[in-house]
Write an enzyme that holds these catalytic residues in place. Structure first.
Site, PDB file in Angstrom:
ATOM      1  N   HIS A 228       1.029  -0.811  -0.131  1.00  0.00           N
ATOM      2  CA  HIS A 228       0.024  -0.088  -0.207  1.00  0.00           C
ATOM      3  C   HIS A 228       0.885   1.453  -0.142  1.00  0.00           C
ATOM      4  O   HIS A 228       0.395   2.236  -0.991  1.00  0.00           O
ATOM      5  CB  HIS A 228      -1.160   0.020   1.022  1.00  0.00           C
ATOM      6  N   GLU A 229       1.613   1.289   0.668  1.00  0.00           N
ATOM      7  CA  GLU A 229       2.474   3.048   1.112  1.00  0.00           C
ATOM      8  C   GLU A 229       3.612   2.573   0.214  1.00  0.00           C
ATOM      9  O   GLU A 229       3.863   3.754  -0.729  1.00  0.00           O
ATOM     10  CB  GLU A 229       3.404   2.998   2.799  1.00  0.00           C
TER      11      GLU A 229
ATOM     12  N   HIS B 159       1.896   4.077  -3.192  1.00  0.00           N
ATOM     13  CA  HIS B 159       1.494   5.796  -2.249  1.00  0.00           C
ATOM     14  C   HIS B 159       3.617   6.971  -2.653  1.00  0.00           C
ATOM     15  O   HIS B 159       3.672   7.138  -3.643  1.00  0.00           O
ATOM     16  CB  HIS B 159       2.211   6.009  -1.046  1.00  0.00           C
TER      17      HIS B 159
ATOM     18  N   GLU C  60      -4.441   7.623  -2.818  1.00  0.00           N
ATOM     19  CA  GLU C  60      -4.958   6.425  -2.552  1.00  0.00           C
ATOM     20  C   GLU C  60      -5.011   5.296  -3.766  1.00  0.00           C
ATOM     21  O   GLU C  60      -4.979   4.329  -3.982  1.00  0.00           O
ATOM     22  CB  GLU C  60      -6.637   6.640  -1.623  1.00  0.00           C
TER      23      GLU C  60
END
Lengths: 504, 504
Positions: free
Chosen positions: B266-267, B270, B296
């Site tokens: 997820h990170e 980003h 996101e």
């Protein structure tokens, strides 16, 4: 606005500056410990911008007016407030001589030079550093000339680290030390020819993780507060305070326990000073360390005067045996011989406390000539080799072991090196005073109790911040002016012990 | 000064602000990763001072004049410069409505509230957080009212994260999603009663160090640049860019590999967005991410659409078996069942992608009421429990598993949560468009090749910065306006696969 209100406004401003400076310190800490390598350029820009902003704030006309008004009415203030005004004014008067652009250029150039230095050291190639160092020196010359109209530019640089100290005092101390230290170094060299085989116990294999636990244990016992601090690792150990957040870095070598332990002890000495400052005076001169020389006296005191003493190792050795199994059962005397090992060697940070000051003498000689333009940057590697031969009787194998070993010059820190020897001189004087006032320290230290010494240092030195300039502070604490006598006594004593106990 | 010169001056100013903001980001990163616990108060002060300075710079009259002059002459600028002026002006017009003192108070209050949140979560005691959260909400209400004269205050807060999006768009998307998602969650709950015993392979014991190596391997293969970035650990994973220095944090659980892996993915999503921004446009709107919703979409795309797909695990499983010996020989289907496991559960960050949006719906409902004063802070824990029951059909065992689980509200981030679901909606639309334009991605991903997708995302989205607002950007990239259709299709498809393949 009355004088009291003006002073309160000054306090608010100074604390705001301090917070911004703490952000700058975190940028520095991170650069040395965690930053990814590709971020060097961005970090240099960040530091340059924040440094420029700090400079703008500190030279803002309305702030300087406030300060001038307070300085004119300093007699209306109580003594602690007067200290804050006196010291802030002294620094502001220096700062206002320096344009913001020059400050920003210094920060940016130095950040890039530090990156180049890491690379140059890695490659053992002075050429990688040379153009950067040339720029750094040029900017420091310009900076020095801005600070002083017709005085000695080097004196002006020195006072960034040791406010108010006359260059004549430094010259005299170095004069007193030069000959006895060269003689001691020569004796060491002669003795080394007939040295007995000594079985070193602190060389060997010490896993980094075990060393981390060991150094953490030492830090806790010395009284370092991990709730307000941490220990990390960096190529060049340092300590830095980001507010009440005291960070120490060290450097471990798996093959030699002394590197990590004594780097840690040294930096802990600095951190204990910062921890001992008055938190109520955060951001103010009376809540700020006196000078770099006094700072260094604290690191040297814990590193050398305590950390290499018999009492310390009587306490530490059983714990060392527990945390580092290969030290289990090691004889105390062998450890003491190891930690007091003295021999001319090329690296300053690994030098014994005896030859250390000769390393400083070399740098002092060279940096004075760099600033006065008697020496050019490209002549530095050769001048280094010649100086090492004259002072220590050795020639470094490479520039990595020579002129490339220190981060100070790439960081623009000219006038900084002498404060190391000043620290050694002060530490010796302070230790004599401490034992006169507290009584013999060895029995307490053998029990692992460092509280009495730490609290005495806090009361006598730490809590007083910049109440006095260093020469006066030392005079008040020790009853004498700066003198190399105590240091030479200590070094001769250690050296004799060492020769008698198997160093040879 | 002509318009071109004015624009160049704007660029210089914006880059200066960006550097100071990067210092602030380092303070944040360090607070979550390395700062000693006793430094909370100091850190809050540091962040408050730097935030206040940033606000002063951005609302400085001469800067605003420059901006107004450029905005009046925006037609003389080329399109990229016009983007910079348009977006800077839009933000400046919002900022000038907010006094510097309010900004500083928000920063200080939020830093203290974040510290209280850590403690409250640790103690499972909402009362520790309540007074801090009360202050945060009060300040955000004041902030929102400053931003909007007679509009909806929540709309004003939302636009800090998703500029230009009408609240009606969010309302409509949530309206479309609410019923189908509640139905899916109910089906899950009913199915769970007759669930077969599934032998989980990703639960077990995975040593943290091995997980670190595993996640680093994944990051490298995805194209994360460790020369300009790093991965650390923190209680609440996040990603932050300190210039071209992209830092990801994650959180490992030794008993469940999915926590660390999917937090990391997820990170990384980003961070890959940030890495893909135009470095030539550093500090400028066209070198800055479009919105949080678009941000996101990138994290969700890598975490869910790629990271839970069959192709991804066909590539990853052999490497997982090498780095995490307990996964050697694990059957692909069992892994896929594990990573697509879906069930109503109390923790948002651990929720499956199906029920995740219901967690957001709950927060959206509650935070709108907090800001409009229909709900008081002290009523929050109970309202949370009621909402969880209505939306997900479960009751959290404690506030730690309920209202205390997120750092967002203590951080003053109201209007932030909806951007998570917006991200899911956008990600589904973007993935459909990517496969239409590049062709099927699964075969490349099976080979561990992510380059085509990454480069397409970079060209289509990352490099475009704030050229367009999010709604228009999504329309240009996908050919449609924001719609929940693609997301619902994707979720129904995943859910059906999972039921058929042993989820029950």
């Amino acid at each position: 606005m009355d004088t009291a209100a003006r002073y309160r406004l000054l306090v608010t401003k100074l604390r705001e500056f301090a917070r911004l400076e703490e952000a700058l310190k975190l940028l520095e800490w991170d650069q040395a410990t965690h930053m990814p390598p590709g971020a060097q350029h961005d970090r240099a820009e960040q530091m340059s911008v924040v440094t420029g902003m700090l400079h703008s704030l500190r030279t803002n006309p309305s702030f300087l007016d406030l300060l001038d008004e307070l300085a004119a009415r300093i007699k209306e203030l109580d003594p602690p407030a007067a200290v804050d005004v006196r010291e802030t004014k002294w620094r502001a008067d220096r700062l206002r001589r320096v344009p913001a652009e020059l400050q920003a250029a210094r920060a940016r150039t130095q950040a890039l030079a530090r990156a180049a230095w890491l690379e140059a050291r890695e490659q053992n190639n002075f050429e990688t550093l040379r153009p950067h160092l040339y720029e750094v020196v040029r900017l420091e010359q310009e900076y020095a000339h801005r600070l002083t109209d017709d005085g000695n530019p080097y004196q002006a640089l020195l006072e960034d680290y040791e406010p108010g100290i006359p260059l004549t005092v430094i010259d005299q101390l170095f004069q007193e030390l030069r000959k006895p230290l060269i003689q001691l170094a020569q004796s060491l060299k002669e003795l080394s020819r007939r040295r007995r085989k000594h079985q070193s116990v602190l060389r060997g294999h010490f896993p980094t993780n075990a060393q981390r636990s060991f150094c953490r244990f030492v830090a806790e016992r010395l009284g370092f507060d991990f709730h307000h601090g941490r220990i990390d690792e960096s190529a060049h150990p340092f300590s830095i305070s980001i507010g009440r957040d005291h960070r120490v870095t060290t450097r471990y070598e798996q093959t030699d326990l002394r590197v990590g332990l004594y780097s840690t002890l040294h930096e802990l000495g600095h951190a204990l000073y910062e921890q001992g400052l008055d938190p109520e005076a955060h951001g103010l001169p009376r809540g700020t360390a006196c000078s770099l020389g006094v700072h260094e006296s604290q690191s040297r005191l814990w590193e050398n005067f305590i950390g290499r003493s018999e009492g310390f190792w009587r306490f530490l050795l059983p714990h060392a045996g527990r945390l580092l199994p290969s030290l289990k059962g090691a004889p105390l005397e062998a450890v003491l011989v190891d930690v007091n090992e003295a021999a001319p060697s090329p690296i300053r940070t690994e030098a014994d406390e005896l030859t250390y000051n000769l390393h400083i003498l070399l740098r002092y000689d060279l940096e004075r000539k760099l600033i006065s333009q008697e020496l050019r940057v490209e002549e530095l590697p050769e001048a280094w080799r010649v100086g090492m031969e004259q002072l220590l009787g050795i020639t470094p194998a490479s520039d990595r072991e020579g002129v490339l070993q220190d981060i100070h010059w790439p960081s623009g820190a000219f006038g900084y090196f002498p404060t190391y020897t000043l620290g050694n001189v002060f530490a010796a004087q302070i230790m004599e005073a401490a034992e006169r006032q507290i009584g013999p320290l060895s029995p307490q230290i053998e029990r692992g109790s460092f509280r009495a010494l730490r609290e005495w240092l806090t009361t006598q030195i730490h809590r007083r911040g910049q109440e006095e300039r260093s020469i006066e502070l030392i005079r008040q604490v020790t009853g004498e002016k700066p003198s190399s006598r105590a240091l030479l006594d200590h070094l001769h004593h250690r050296f004799r012990w060492w020769v008698d106990h198997g160093g040879f």
